[in-house]
Design a protein around this motif. Structure first.
Motif, short mmCIF file in Angstrom:
data_model
loop_
_atom_site.label_atom_id
_atom_site.label_comp_id
_atom_site.label_asym_id
_atom_site.label_seq_id
_atom_site.Cartn_x
_atom_site.Cartn_y
_atom_site.Cartn_z
N PRO A 98 26.06 11.42 8.50
CA PRO A 98 25.48 10.08 8.51
C PRO A 98 24.42 10.25 7.15
N PRO A 99 23.83 9.27 6.06
CA PRO A 99 23.40 9.22 5.26
C PRO A 99 21.77 10.05 5.73
N THR A 100 21.56 10.66 4.58
CA THR A 100 19.32 10.65 4.77
C THR A 100 19.08 9.56 4.46
N MET A 101 18.02 9.13 5.15
CA MET A 101 17.19 8.04 4.97
C MET A 101 15.92 7.94 4.21
N PRO A 102 15.85 7.29 3.49
CA PRO A 102 14.57 7.39 2.59
C PRO A 102 13.31 8.03 3.17
N THR A 103 12.66 8.73 3.10
CA THR A 103 11.26 8.98 3.38
C THR A 103 9.98 8.43 2.29
N LEU A 104 9.52 7.22 2.59
CA LEU A 104 8.47 7.04 1.51
C LEU A 104 7.22 7.94 2.05
N GLU A 105 6.47 8.16 0.98
CA GLU A 105 5.04 9.10 0.71
C GLU A 105 4.21 8.26 1.01
N ALA A 106 2.86 8.10 1.57
CA ALA A 106 1.66 7.61 1.72
C ALA A 106 1.21 7.63 0.19
N ARG A 107 0.50 6.10 -0.67
CA ARG A 107 0.70 6.51 -1.92
C ARG A 107 -1.42 6.24 -1.91
N GLY A 108 -2.21 6.28 -0.96
CA GLY A 108 -3.48 6.12 -0.57
C GLY A 108 -4.06 5.31 -1.20
N GLY A 109 -3.67 4.09 -1.70
CA GLY A 109 -4.39 2.36 -1.48
C GLY A 109 -4.60 1.86 -0.50
N GLU A 110 -5.00 0.61 -0.38
CA GLU A 110 -5.70 -0.32 0.53
C GLU A 110 -4.34 -1.58 0.28
N LEU A 111 -4.57 -1.71 1.46
CA LEU A 111 -3.26 -3.13 1.88
C LEU A 111 -4.28 -3.96 0.98
N GLU A 112 -5.61 -4.52 0.15
CA GLU A 112 -6.04 -4.99 -1.05
C GLU A 112 -5.41 -5.07 -2.08
N ALA A 113 -5.10 -3.12 -2.13
CA ALA A 113 -4.64 -2.75 -3.71
C ALA A 113 -3.05 -3.84 -4.15
N ALA A 114 -2.76 -4.24 -3.68
CA ALA A 114 -0.82 -4.51 -3.38
C ALA A 114 -1.09 -5.95 -3.27
N LEU A 115 -2.07 -6.66 -3.24
CA LEU A 115 -2.48 -8.10 -3.17
C LEU A 115 -2.21 -8.51 -4.55
N LEU A 116 -0.65 -9.37 -5.15
CA LEU A 116 -1.25 -9.88 -5.85
C LEU A 116 -1.80 -11.58 -6.05
N GLY A 117 -1.76 -12.12 -5.96
CA GLY A 117 -2.99 -13.09 -5.02
C GLY A 117 -2.01 -14.25 -4.35
N ARG A 118 -2.22 -15.47 -4.50
CA ARG A 118 -2.31 -16.49 -3.11
C ARG A 118 -1.44 -17.56 -3.66
N ARG A 119 -0.59 -18.44 -2.53
CA ARG A 119 -0.21 -19.62 -3.47
C ARG A 119 -0.06 -20.02 -1.67
N ASP A 120 -0.18 -22.07 -2.00
CA ASP A 120 0.05 -22.34 -1.12
C ASP A 120 1.39 -23.24 -0.19
N MET A 121 1.51 -22.71 1.21
CA MET A 121 2.44 -22.42 1.77
C MET A 121 2.56 -23.87 3.09
N LEU A 122 3.77 -24.00 3.07
CA LEU A 122 4.11 -24.92 4.47
C LEU A 122 5.03 -24.27 5.62
N PHE A 123 4.67 -23.66 6.92
CA PHE A 123 5.02 -23.41 7.30
C PHE A 123 5.78 -24.51 9.07
N ASP A 124 5.44 -25.41 8.72
CA ASP A 124 5.73 -26.40 9.87
C ASP A 124 5.67 -27.92 9.01
N GLY A 125 6.97 -28.85 9.82
CA GLY A 125 7.58 -30.32 8.78
C GLY A 125 6.09 -31.16 8.27
N GLU A 126 4.84 -30.69 9.87
CA GLU A 126 3.95 -31.72 10.24
C GLU A 126 2.55 -30.93 9.15
#
Length: 182
Positions: A98-126
């Motif tokens: 079986p293939p060896t699964m990758p293991t991600l190491e924690a980088r120690g950053g906060e979630l906000e550090a991964a935030l690129l920005g915001r965009r308006d999105m529609l999640f339903d037709g109405e």
């Protein structure tokens, strides 16, 4: 026996192909499937076996396995009725590590550090457009949990989380999506 010869031909052909692909004998397995029915019936039952050659006792075992399978499927069997072999197949399987699964190491950053920005999105037709955070998937840590509405941008895909959903990056680099209530 003709059936034993055909099983051997099928097995040998598959084994030769796998050996051409570099498989060793100890990494090759064979499984056999037989479609059997009572003489005069129009439907068959599949019986599996690891046995690729049959003597009289082997055929009796296969016939008994057919009766048991028929009873399991149709709630009856006819052990005194003649059976006929309709089809046979041989699966030759090359076993690999079986293939060896990758293991991600924690980088120690906060979630906000991964935030690129915001965009308006529609999640339903109405509905109205919803300001939706967009995260850089490469900057997320395995411990981060992103709640929807959100978008996670990866190199090969974007993951859209509607409201009421969350995503967690596992240590094997897979996202686990689930309802927030679940």
């Amino acid at each position: 026996m003709r059936v034993n010869r055909r099983l051997a031909e099928l097995r040998d052909e598959g084994v030769a192909e796998l050996k051409r692909d570099g498989f060793e004998d100890n990494a090759i397995a064979c499984r056999y499937r037989f479609e059997i029915r009572y003489r005069g019936q129009i439907h068959e039952c599949t019986v599996e076996s690891e046995r690729g050659e049959f003597d009289e006792a082997g055929w009796c075992e296969l016939r008994d396995a057919f009766h048991a399978r028929h009873e399991a499927l149709y709630s009856y069997c006819e052990p005194d009725s003649e059976v006929e072999l309709v089809n046979l197949e041989c699966s030759v399987i090359g076993e690999v590590e079986p293939p060896t699964m990758p293991t991600l190491e924690a980088r120690g950053g906060e979630l906000e550090a991964a935030l690129l920005g915001r965009r308006d999105m529609l999640f339903d037709g109405e509905g109205e457009p919803v300001p939706t955070p967009v995260y850089d998937g490469e900057a997320l840590d395995p411990r981060h949990e992103v709640t929807g509405p959100a978008v996670i941008q990866e190199a090969t895909t974007n993951i859209v989380l509607p409201p009421g959903w969350k995503a967690t990056l596992s240590s094997t680099a897979s996202y686990v999506l689930s309802p927030i209530d679940g």
